[in-house]
Design a protein around this motif. Sequence first.
Motif, PDB file in Angstrom:
ATOM      1  N   ASN A 119       0.879  -1.154   0.000  1.00 12.21           N
ATOM      2  CA  ASN A 119       0.000   0.000   0.000  1.00 12.21           C
ATOM      3  C   ASN A 119       0.923   1.213   0.000  1.00 12.21           C
ATOM      4  N   PRO A 120       1.040   1.917  -1.127  1.00  5.24           N
ATOM      5  CA  PRO A 120       2.022   3.009  -1.211  1.00  5.24           C
ATOM      6  C   PRO A 120       1.881   4.039  -0.103  1.00  5.24           C
ATOM      7  N   ASP A 121       0.653   4.291   0.351  1.00  2.89           N
ATOM      8  CA  ASP A 121       0.456   5.272   1.412  1.00  2.89           C
ATOM      9  C   ASP A 121       1.122   4.818   2.714  1.00  2.89           C
ATOM     10  N   ASP A 122       1.119   3.510   2.960  1.00  2.00           N
ATOM     11  CA  ASP A 122       1.793   2.977   4.144  1.00  2.00           C
ATOM     12  C   ASP A 122       3.300   2.870   3.927  1.00  2.00           C
ATOM     13  N   GLU A 123       3.680   2.444   2.734  1.00  2.97           N
ATOM     14  CA  GLU A 123       5.091   2.187   2.450  1.00  2.97           C
ATOM     15  C   GLU A 123       5.953   3.437   2.610  1.00  2.97           C
ATOM     16  N   VAL A 124       5.420   4.589   2.234  1.00  2.00           N
ATOM     17  CA  VAL A 124       6.223   5.828   2.309  1.00  2.00           C
ATOM     18  C   VAL A 124       6.505   6.239   3.752  1.00  2.00           C
ATOM     19  N   THR A 125       5.769   5.672   4.723  1.00  2.00           N
ATOM     20  CA  THR A 125       6.030   5.983   6.129  1.00  2.00           C
ATOM     21  C   THR A 125       7.131   5.108   6.714  1.00  2.00           C
ATOM     22  N   VAL A 126       7.530   4.076   5.961  1.00  2.08           N
ATOM     23  CA  VAL A 126       8.536   3.135   6.463  1.00  2.08           C
ATOM     24  C   VAL A 126       9.832   3.209   5.668  1.00  2.08           C
ATOM     25  N   THR A 127       9.744   3.166   4.355  1.00  2.00           N
ATOM     26  CA  THR A 127      10.939   3.186   3.506  1.00  2.00           C
ATOM     27  C   THR A 127      11.031   4.506   2.736  1.00  2.00           C
ATOM     28  N   THR A 128      12.177   4.724   2.122  1.00  2.66           N
ATOM     29  CA  THR A 128      12.412   5.978   1.388  1.00  2.66           C
ATOM     30  C   THR A 128      12.531   5.758  -0.116  1.00  2.66           C
ATOM     31  N   THR A 129      12.121   4.594  -0.593  1.00  2.00           N
ATOM     32  CA  THR A 129      12.243   4.277  -2.025  1.00  2.00           C
ATOM     33  C   THR A 129      11.540   5.311  -2.895  1.00  2.00           C
ATOM     34  N   HIS A 130      10.433   5.860  -2.424  1.00  2.00           N
ATOM     35  CA  HIS A 130       9.668   6.835  -3.207  1.00  2.00           C
ATOM     36  C   HIS A 130      10.464   8.103  -3.499  1.00  2.00           C
ATOM     37  N   ASN A 131      11.541   8.327  -2.739  1.00  3.47           N
ATOM     38  CA  ASN A 131      12.371   9.514  -2.969  1.00  3.47           C
ATOM     39  C   ASN A 131      13.419   9.296  -4.059  1.00  3.47           C
ATOM     40  N   PHE A 132      13.482   8.092  -4.607  1.00  2.00           N
ATOM     41  CA  PHE A 132      14.537   7.760  -5.565  1.00  2.00           C
ATOM     42  C   PHE A 132      13.972   7.314  -6.913  1.00  2.00           C
ATOM     43  N   ILE A 133      12.862   7.901  -7.307  1.00  2.61           N
ATOM     44  CA  ILE A 133      12.296   7.622  -8.627  1.00  2.61           C
ATOM     45  C   ILE A 133      13.156   8.329  -9.679  1.00  2.61           C
ATOM     46  N   ILE A 134      13.746   7.555 -10.584  1.00  2.00           N
ATOM     47  CA  ILE A 134      14.621   8.149 -11.604  1.00  2.00           C
ATOM     48  C   ILE A 134      13.920   8.284 -12.954  1.00  2.00           C
ATOM     49  N   ASP A 135      12.740   7.666 -13.072  1.00  2.00           N
ATOM     50  CA  ASP A 135      11.959   7.810 -14.298  1.00  2.00           C
ATOM     51  C   ASP A 135      10.508   7.455 -13.971  1.00  2.00           C
ATOM     52  N   GLY A 136       9.558   8.249 -14.437  1.00  2.00           N
ATOM     53  CA  GLY A 136       8.156   7.956 -14.201  1.00  2.00           C
ATOM     54  C   GLY A 136       7.673   8.391 -12.834  1.00  2.00           C
ATOM     55  N   GLU A 137       6.728   7.631 -12.258  1.00  2.00           N
ATOM     56  CA  GLU A 137       6.098   7.988 -10.999  1.00  2.00           C
ATOM     57  C   GLU A 137       6.046   6.805 -10.041  1.00  2.00           C
ATOM     58  N   TYR A 138       5.805   7.137  -8.780  1.00  2.00           N
ATOM     59  CA  TYR A 138       5.618   6.111  -7.757  1.00  2.00           C
ATOM     60  C   TYR A 138       4.212   5.527  -7.885  1.00  2.00           C
ATOM     61  N   LEU A 139       4.002   4.363  -7.285  1.00  2.00           N
ATOM     62  CA  LEU A 139       2.691   3.716  -7.355  1.00  2.00           C
ATOM     63  C   LEU A 139       1.655   4.457  -6.514  1.00  2.00           C
ATOM     64  N   SER A 140       0.389   4.222  -6.819  1.00  2.00           N
ATOM     65  CA  SER A 140      -0.714   4.629  -5.960  1.00  2.00           C
ATOM     66  C   SER A 140      -1.483   3.371  -5.576  1.00  2.00           C
ATOM     67  N   LYS A 141      -2.235   3.443  -4.485  1.00  2.00           N
ATOM     68  CA  LYS A 141      -2.883   2.228  -3.982  1.00  2.00           C
ATOM     69  C   LYS A 141      -3.998   1.721  -4.893  1.00  2.00           C
ATOM     70  N   LEU A 142      -4.449   2.527  -5.852  1.00  2.00           N
ATOM     71  CA  LEU A 142      -5.512   2.111  -6.759  1.00  2.00           C
ATOM     72  C   LEU A 142      -4.995   1.509  -8.057  1.00  2.00           C
ATOM     73  N   ASP A 143      -3.679   1.532  -8.249  1.00  2.00           N
ATOM     74  CA  ASP A 143      -3.104   0.991  -9.481  1.00  2.00           C
ATOM     75  C   ASP A 143      -3.366  -0.511  -9.591  1.00  2.00           C
ATOM     76  N   GLU A 144      -3.799  -0.946 -10.775  1.00  2.00           N
ATOM     77  CA  GLU A 144      -4.073  -2.370 -10.992  1.00  2.00           C
ATOM     78  C   GLU A 144      -3.189  -2.983 -12.072  1.00  2.00           C
ATOM     79  N   ASN A 145      -2.843  -2.227 -13.066  1.00  2.00           N
ATOM     80  CA  ASN A 145      -2.081  -2.770 -14.193  1.00  2.00           C
ATOM     81  C   ASN A 145      -0.697  -2.135 -14.313  1.00  2.00           C
ATOM     82  N   ASP A 146      -0.236  -1.545 -13.220  1.00  2.00           N
ATOM     83  CA  ASP A 146       1.044  -0.848 -13.229  1.00  2.00           C
ATOM     84  C   ASP A 146       2.047  -1.560 -12.335  1.00  2.00           C
ATOM     85  N   ILE A 147       3.318  -1.387 -12.644  1.00  2.00           N
ATOM     86  CA  ILE A 147       4.391  -1.988 -11.869  1.00  2.00           C
ATOM     87  C   ILE A 147       5.535  -0.986 -11.731  1.00  2.00           C
ATOM     88  N   LEU A 148       6.223  -1.026 -10.598  1.00  2.00           N
ATOM     89  CA  LEU A 148       7.376  -0.170 -10.326  1.00  2.00           C
ATOM     90  C   LEU A 148       8.609  -1.061 -10.282  1.00  2.00           C
TER      91      LEU A 148
END
Length: 400
Positions: A119-148
């Motif tokens: 759940n991206p909303d939970d994950e950002v409170t624990v890890t910092t991976t969302h701060n290191f996006i080098i291309d595109g965007e981070y996931l959202s909890k409603l994404d169904e056909n997307d992958i990071l």
Amino acid sequence: MLSDHKLALFLAQKSIIKGNKGTLGLTIFIMSLVFVNSVFVSSLFLGLTNTINDQIINTVYGTVVIEPKKDEKFIDDVYSLKQKISRVPGVKGVSAQYIMGSVMSYKDKNGAWSVYSINPDDEVTVTTTHNFIIDGEYLSKLDENDILLGKEIAGGYGGDDESRSLGGVKTGDSIDVLFNNGVKRTYRVKGIFGVNFQRSDNIAYISQKEMTSVTGMEDKASQILIRTEDVGNEGQFIKQFLELGINEKIKPWQDYASMVKEITQSFDIISMLISGIGLFVAGVTIFIIIYMNTISKRRQIGISRAVGIKESVIINSYFIQALFIVMSGIIVGLLIVFYIVAPWFIAHPLDFPMGPVSLLILPENVFINAISLVIAASAAGLIPSMMAVRETIIESMWGD
């Protein structure tokens, strides 16, 4: 006794003042370089270890991890468990992850990697991976056909092992993912991240909603990551979690850092070897300087003894000279470390595969290096002075 010390100090002072200033300056500079080298090596290895620890905490495990009970594959009733944990004072974030192996394919490239559901909303409170996006965007909890994707999977972003990657996947491309349970899906790559830690950059993320459709299971997790406000008091938090009635396995992040322990042990050995060589060089340098000084003043030493100056006074005078040289070297070394070396590495950290590494200078580490250098140099200064007074007064005065 006091007059003997004063006389030794007087003789040392006169010897330093009347001695060769160039030789004295060069010897002090050598001592400072030995000290700087010892502090630099140990501080660099400490900084490297600290960076690896930070990467493990910030991008993989958080500070505390909850795993399934013994002989069980999953954690059940995840939502309720997260609610309990979140109410503990000092807990900053809680993120449940379901992990499944997969084979990913893109054009003529394929490979096996783990897919984590979050759940991206939970994950950002624990890890910092969302701060290191080098291309595109981070996931959202409603994404169904997307992958990071981590950059080690995508390829083409400066990974450590491009040959094992998918060969250059870009944001918007589609990849095929065959999960271990036999379900096959095609995903659009929403983003690519790179934290410069191979363990993390070999992970792919999808939303919990999407993983539920793949597994057909809800409210289950392979692990729950917890982030506490402080690092180092994980044991206290584990005790509180157990008191809440949590029966799953609870582990601190250190249990997953076996690689760091092995690296730290290797670094300690290397650091001791380098420091030992430096101390040997310092000792030899002081020995040569004091020895040459006693040789050149052999007759003067004999005359001093003939007029009643004690052997201990002469030995102490050379000991003071050695102490002056090494202490001066340490002072110069401290200035170099804190006003040149440390600021430089703060502004220009070294680029290692596990992330940017700067120096971690600990006061106790500096103190130990300084004391070691003082002991080595002082001992080396005593030996030639003691050799000089072993001769008879006649031998010293006439060289016989």
